[in-house]
Design a protein around this motif. Sequence first.
Motif, PDB file in Angstrom:
ATOM      1  N   THR A  18       0.841  -1.190   0.000  1.00  0.00           N
ATOM      2  CA  THR A  18       0.000   0.000   0.000  1.00  0.00           C
ATOM      3  C   THR A  18       0.879   1.243   0.000  1.00  0.00           C
ATOM      4  O   THR A  18       2.046   1.196   0.409  1.00  0.00           O
ATOM      5  CB  THR A  18      -0.937   0.030   1.216  1.00  0.00           C
ATOM      6  N   THR A  69      -3.809   4.003  -1.033  1.00  0.00           N
ATOM      7  CA  THR A  69      -4.442   2.697  -1.142  1.00  0.00           C
ATOM      8  C   THR A  69      -4.443   2.057   0.238  1.00  0.00           C
ATOM      9  O   THR A  69      -3.663   2.430   1.115  1.00  0.00           O
ATOM     10  CB  THR A  69      -3.710   1.786  -2.137  1.00  0.00           C
ATOM     11  N   LYS A  74      -9.768  -4.425  -0.375  1.00  0.00           N
ATOM     12  CA  LYS A  74      -8.787  -3.477  -0.931  1.00  0.00           C
ATOM     13  C   LYS A  74      -9.487  -2.148  -1.155  1.00  0.00           C
ATOM     14  O   LYS A  74     -10.636  -2.102  -1.598  1.00  0.00           O
ATOM     15  CB  LYS A  74      -8.203  -4.017  -2.235  1.00  0.00           C
ATOM     16  N   THR A 124      -9.198   2.267  -2.230  1.00  0.00           N
ATOM     17  CA  THR A 124      -8.521   3.436  -2.794  1.00  0.00           C
ATOM     18  C   THR A 124      -9.190   4.671  -2.200  1.00  0.00           C
ATOM     19  O   THR A 124     -10.413   4.812  -2.279  1.00  0.00           O
ATOM     20  CB  THR A 124      -8.641   3.471  -4.322  1.00  0.00           C
TER      21      THR A 124
END
Length: 837
Positions: A510, A531, A576, A578
């Motif tokens: 990340t 991220t 995950k 963003t």
Amino acid sequence: MALAIALIGSAQPSLAEAPAPASTTDSAGVAPPESEIIVTGTRLTGITAAESAAPIKLVGAEAISHVGQPNLNQVLTQLVPSFNAESFGGDAANLTLSAALRGLNPNETLILVNGKRRHGTANLHVLASPFQGGAAPDLDFVTPASIDHIEVLEDGASAQYGSDAIAGVINIILKKKAGGELTGTGGTYYKGDGKTYSSSLNYGFTTDRGYLNLTGFYRYHGFSQRGGQDIRVLDPVTNTVPATGALASDYQALKNYPNVNPILGDSRSRFAVGSFNAGFDATDGLSFYTFGTVGHRQAESYENIRLPNRLVRTAVLGVDPGTVSSAVYNATVAANPSYIFSRSGFRPQEAIRELDYQATGGATGNVGALHWDLSSTYGADQDKVHTLNSANRDLFINTGTTPTNFYDGRFEATEWTSDLDLTYKLDGIGTLAAGAEYRRNSYTIGAGDPSSYYGTGAQSFPGYSPSSAGAHYRHNEAVYGDFSLGAVDNLKLDAAVRYEDYSDFGGKTTWKVTGRYDFTPAIAIRGTASTGFRAPTLAEEYYTQVNVSPTSAFVQIAANSAAAKVLGIQNLKPEKSTNYSIGTVLRPVSHITLTVDAYQIRIRDRIVGSGEVDTQSTSFNPADLVWQSIIRSGYNVESLNSIGVEAFVNGPTTRTRGVDVVGSYDADFGGAGHAVFTLSGAYNKTKITKQGVVPATLTAFNPNLTLFDAQLTSFLTTAQPKLKLIGGVNWKMGPFSVIARETYYARTHAILNDGGGTYTPTHVSAAGITDLEVDYDLTKRITVAGGANNLFNKKPGTEPYIGGETAGGGVIYNAPLTYTPWGINGGYWYARLTVKL
């Protein structure tokens, strides 16, 4: 996490240089930020909240002390707009309530204490709700009296702190100061139940080379009951007592008839915790520190009432209960006194006996321009689970006897984290940092007594069988690097990268870039791109149990199990994310600060609780995949109206967009006193941008089946308020203080599944909740206070009747809407006495 330790070390090279505590003048919510040194979200030292490149909210000890209900979830709910706490949890979740930032899941907020990662609870939130799957740290075990201030970083920070920091970070800074306070509080809901009393003692010792701060806390909280008329004992349409199921006289003799079901309300708990925070400067370049907590909770929560004759009538008489005459039934009971408990029904309770502890030890020092920090933290949460005032129907039928109290087993979660952090100051340029972390987690389910899981198990909550018991482990290693630029006037830049490798699903990298530019002392802009990720908790991966009601039974199968593979459900993988944010800091005149930050969070492979996957018949069918999964799970279920399985799965992609606003004004009115005004708000909206994929095995089994039903969609997107505003003032004049807060919650709505396949739209209307407290200083050391939370006794609407036990539905009582953001209990008044020591 690794960065957090370096932050503490770099901001505190010795005890003499520790940052100033947060302001203690504010009680309306977020502390005035102009001069508060922060240690969260930045590598640079000596940065104030107003100078931060990331959005930071501060909550001081004074603000914390003016929240009437003594637990940290309530503190943050009433003081931080983006924070929402659960007001009611189903089954064991009612014993350990959850909370979250920015309308996301509790697991997506990282909790730190003095910059160190706090371990999660073992009490997984299993049942469907906006907080489903929550296994985050239990904030109740960090007592308000021990806290100097709280720094809330509302920004994605996985590259700085590791897993879980998708929605943000809550860093709790403990007290170090000398002296202390003794506080006693008592209160109750306006209805007269939920009685609460607590006491806390905080005291600190300091020398020129060290400090020791100790806190003890005890709280009792009693049951509340908010359930309405039970459809099984009085028909809501005809207003008559149903003719089947039991005698009318049995029903009418029940406590609180016709509101006989006690499940809707607060659990009863007895809670105690002790904490310590200590440090010592061995030399000018070497310091040692340690802190920790140990606490115990004994709590019980009511489950659905089992009405008269449900347990034994068929077993004793050998016929359907609805066909038994009054005379035959009365004669049978008279001849068998041991059956008499069936005449009045029974109210099962789910109970835990919980031990929670964590301790951190470390050393920090300087070698020239290099600062180092080495620490290790171990935490554990252990829960022994019981079903009380119940019975095992199958055991009674087969043996003629049954216990009424059951030991169901235990679950335990542990976490051990060790860190080495290095920070190097580059003269005239900025700061360079690097570090490494090792973390090991375990999750254990221990089997209960055989009577708890025999057959279909104890009514309301069967025990954990040997097939669901087991111990599970994982470890991960992480390395990180960080560079902070401080050489350019009015410009701050920070870049971080982190790599983590997990033993159960592999590696993840990340990154994060943050910047701020001050055009003038009055105007600045700031922004972030990053991220992030969240590793599934071991509980989400491996928890197995059967959830029962009077009308349904659903087995919670572990995602990482053979039972899940029967249905094509794969092992969990990490979420995950963003994150993007952009904001401004405005200081137009002295004593006024306004911050506005807009953000977007996109989460892929989001871990959610599935919808119900029903069997095709209520009796065992070996050709039915769902029945095969149930048998593979090791559980046996009673034939009821609805039978099926549920699991945690990687599901939809969501996008959350929002804006956070904080404004404060510090005013001196001379002879009319001094006041701090705050106005803060949080708006967010979550949208599902991509639906989760149903496994091909399930699609072939039932083309119409979905794991992601309308209820799940509403819990993710609309069941928490899109807008929450908090306006407040702390006005002090002489010995008097008045603390007032008004919190506005926007309308929420959810589509509820009754457990029988019926989906009903519901909503909670927008509301303004008023909190008011008046304090009076009897002396310089003694203060008395009285106040109310939810002063005007606002209450939510009720869930409509969707069906009845005999009609095949799962909703059997008139229920307040339990996802109400301000709670189901109404107004709460309290009094408090504080003695400064």
